[in-house]
Write an enzyme that holds these catalytic residues in place. Structure first.
Site, mmCIF file in Angstrom:
data_model
loop_
_atom_site.group_PDB
_atom_site.id
_atom_site.type_symbol
_atom_site.label_atom_id
_atom_site.label_comp_id
_atom_site.label_asym_id
_atom_site.label_seq_id
_atom_site.Cartn_x
_atom_site.Cartn_y
_atom_site.Cartn_z
ATOM 1 N N ASP A 11 -6.677 13.583 -24.778
ATOM 2 C CA ASP A 11 -6.694 12.166 -24.393
ATOM 3 C C ASP A 11 -6.024 11.390 -25.532
ATOM 4 O OD1 ASP A 11 -7.250 9.530 -23.871
ATOM 5 O OD2 ASP A 11 -9.417 9.811 -23.581
ATOM 6 N N THR A 49 -3.881 5.974 -21.643
ATOM 7 C CA THR A 49 -3.757 4.636 -21.113
ATOM 8 C C THR A 49 -2.315 4.200 -21.389
ATOM 9 O OG1 THR A 49 -4.507 3.766 -23.226
ATOM 10 C CG2 THR A 49 -6.161 3.940 -21.497
ATOM 11 N N GLU A 62 -0.498 4.807 -0.415
ATOM 12 C CA GLU A 62 -1.283 6.033 -0.582
ATOM 13 C C GLU A 62 -0.412 7.266 -0.431
ATOM 14 O OE1 GLU A 62 -4.782 6.260 1.843
ATOM 15 O OE2 GLU A 62 -5.768 4.655 0.737
ATOM 16 N N TYR A 80 0.839 -1.206 0.000
ATOM 17 C CA TYR A 80 0.000 0.000 0.000
ATOM 18 C C TYR A 80 0.868 1.249 0.000
ATOM 19 C CZ TYR A 80 -5.011 -0.251 -0.057
ATOM 20 O OH TYR A 80 -6.301 -0.347 -0.485
ATOM 21 N N LYS A 111 -2.232 0.412 -24.608
ATOM 22 C CA LYS A 111 -2.621 0.314 -26.021
ATOM 23 C C LYS A 111 -1.343 0.350 -26.868
ATOM 24 C CE LYS A 111 -7.213 1.894 -24.868
ATOM 25 N NZ LYS A 111 -8.243 2.937 -24.939
ATOM 26 N N ARG A 166 -2.003 -2.630 -18.153
ATOM 27 C CA ARG A 166 -3.255 -1.876 -18.097
ATOM 28 C C ARG A 166 -3.131 -0.832 -17.006
ATOM 29 N NH1 ARG A 166 -6.421 -4.822 -21.320
ATOM 30 N NH2 ARG A 166 -7.960 -3.161 -21.380
#
Ligand SMILES: *Cc1c(COP(=O)(O)O)cnc(C)c1O
Length: 416
Positions: free
Chosen positions: A198, A224, A54, A52, A227, A233
């Site tokens: 984008d 992203t 954060e 974790y 792609k 991903r």
């Protein structure tokens, strides 16, 4: 491969083997898909999935960040360098989440945002009505020029002057032509809007220098990573230094909790690969392959939207073949040619059964296919289209597809 899964979970093990085989034995023409290197897969499956983190490097809410801080910093620095950006946030879980974070950073609920309408090639998150981006914001949508099926910058400017949006979105999910980001930037400036690009589909081409880079002309850019960029991903947001704080805050704590550090590790690895000369060659070959594939398909009488392509993507209008997209996509899939049906500009048919098919070359190019194989793919495509009802013909095409695929195994590594 998958030895531990084999030992403890036969169901999933068998399915994984089948999917490995499917990915190996089919021609993957979905333009948003690719094959990552083994290195990227290893990073995705690494121990970083157990952590974790954060917060951001040096400003975390959990201890034990000796390594995560270094990894995230490497990912950030590589992203900045590759695209020439002042700032990068590599934490968004995926492209859609990144986009919602961008709107919340640059607009208030109810403010006007303006993007390309989904039936014309825009993404859901560019303000389409079923997406939260179309519900929580006042989304106005531009379309393509009906004659050329291309972006009509004068019409976009007019619309921007009329609606005074807070955010203007450039970029698309099914548009095959070069996008003039400089013009988008000028339009945004003229009406006092933020220019948000984008670049999800074309990020790999941009990294390779095979498409103009929006970073100099946009206040903020999302992408992203899975792609054409050929990473795991995930997603990133790039921006000018003056917007760095608001972007980071919008992602965490605005939108997300703990970042997926295993994904960020894989993004770092993928960005390392994308900075190599061989990736530049890859990006250029993706474009050459798409141009050749489009050319051959047109020779077979297929109607290509806008008359060709400048990037990795081809949008086909099947009306001249007397067919709808879904039917052909299913027949192609039976033959091992994997595509997706898609709306075409001004589509008279319904979105769930539209008149078009969308294909692209990032994945087949990763497998090493070149112009010669694009000719073969076009021939197979044509064969299936002419015989959608004929099971024997489709089985015959499937054999040829397998043979082609066996000559181009999915590579393990892209770095020599
Ligand atoms: C794929 C895509 C997205 C969404 O990415 P996900 O990772 O599927 O959420 C956003 N914008 C564009 C232009 C895309 O092509």
């Amino acid at each position: 491969m998958y030895r531990d899964i084999q030992r403890q979970d036969q169901n999933i093990y068998q399915l994984l083997l089948q999917e490995e085989k499917r990915q190996q034995d089919s021609i993957r023409l979905i333009p948003s898909e690719n094959y990552v290197s083994k290195a990227v897969r290893e990073a995705t499956g690494s121990c970083l999935t157990n952590k974790y983190s954060e917060g951001y490097p040096q400003k975390r809410y959990y201890e034990g960040q000796q390594i995560t801080d270094q990894i995230e910093t490497i990912a950030i620095e590589r992203a900045k360098k590759l695209f020439g950006a002042d700032h990068a946030c590599v934490q968004p879980y995926s492209g859609s989440v990144a986009n919602v974070a961008v709107y919340t950073a640059f607009a208030e609920p109810g403010d006007t945002i303006m993007g390309l309408a989904l039936p014309f090639g825009g993404h859901l998150t560019h303000g389409w009505k079923v997406s939260v981006t179309g519900k929580f914001f006042n989304a106005v949508q531009y379309e393509l020029d009906p004659d050329s099926d291309r972006l009509d910058y004068d019409a976009i400017e007019k619309m921007a002057i009329q609606h005074k949006p807070k955010v203007i979105v450039s970029g698309a999910t099914a548009y095959s032509r070069i996008i003039d980001f400089e013009r988008f930037g000028a339009i945004a400036k003229k009406v006092g809007a933020f220019h948000f690009c984008d670049m999800a589909h074309i990020a790999g081409l941009i990294a390779a220098g095979a498409h103009p880079n929006p970073v100099p002309y946009a206040d903020v850019v999302s992408t992203t990573t899975h792609k054409s960029l050929r990473g795991p991903r995930g997603a990133m947001i790039l921006c000018k230094e003056e917007h760095a704080k608001r972007v980071n805050k919008a992602v965490f704590p605005g939108m997300q909790g703990g970042p997926h550090m295993h994904t960020i590790t894989a993004i770092a690895v993928a960005l390392g690969e994308a900075s190599t000369d061989s990736f530049k060659q890859y990006g250029r070959q993706v474009v050459k392959n798409a141009a050749r594939l489009a050319q051959k398909l047109m020779e077979f009488g297929f109607d290509i939207v806008s008359g060709g392509t400048d990037n990795h993507l081809i949008l086909m209008d099947l009306r001249s073949k007397g067919m709808l997209g879904k039917k052909l996509a299913k027949a192609l899939d039976s033959a091992g040619i994997v595509t997706n049906y898609n709306t075409i500009p001004n589509d008279p048919a319904k979105p769930f059964n539209p008149s078009g098919i969308r294909i692209g070359t990032p994945a087949v190019t990763t497998r090493g296919m070149k112009e010669e194989q694009m000719d073969t793919i076009a021939e197979l495509f044509n064969e299936v289209t002419a015989n959608v009802e004929d099971e024997n013909a489709i089985a015959n095409a499937a054999e040829k597809v397998k043979q082609l695929c066996s000559q181009f195994p999915v590579p393990d590594s892209f770095v020599s």
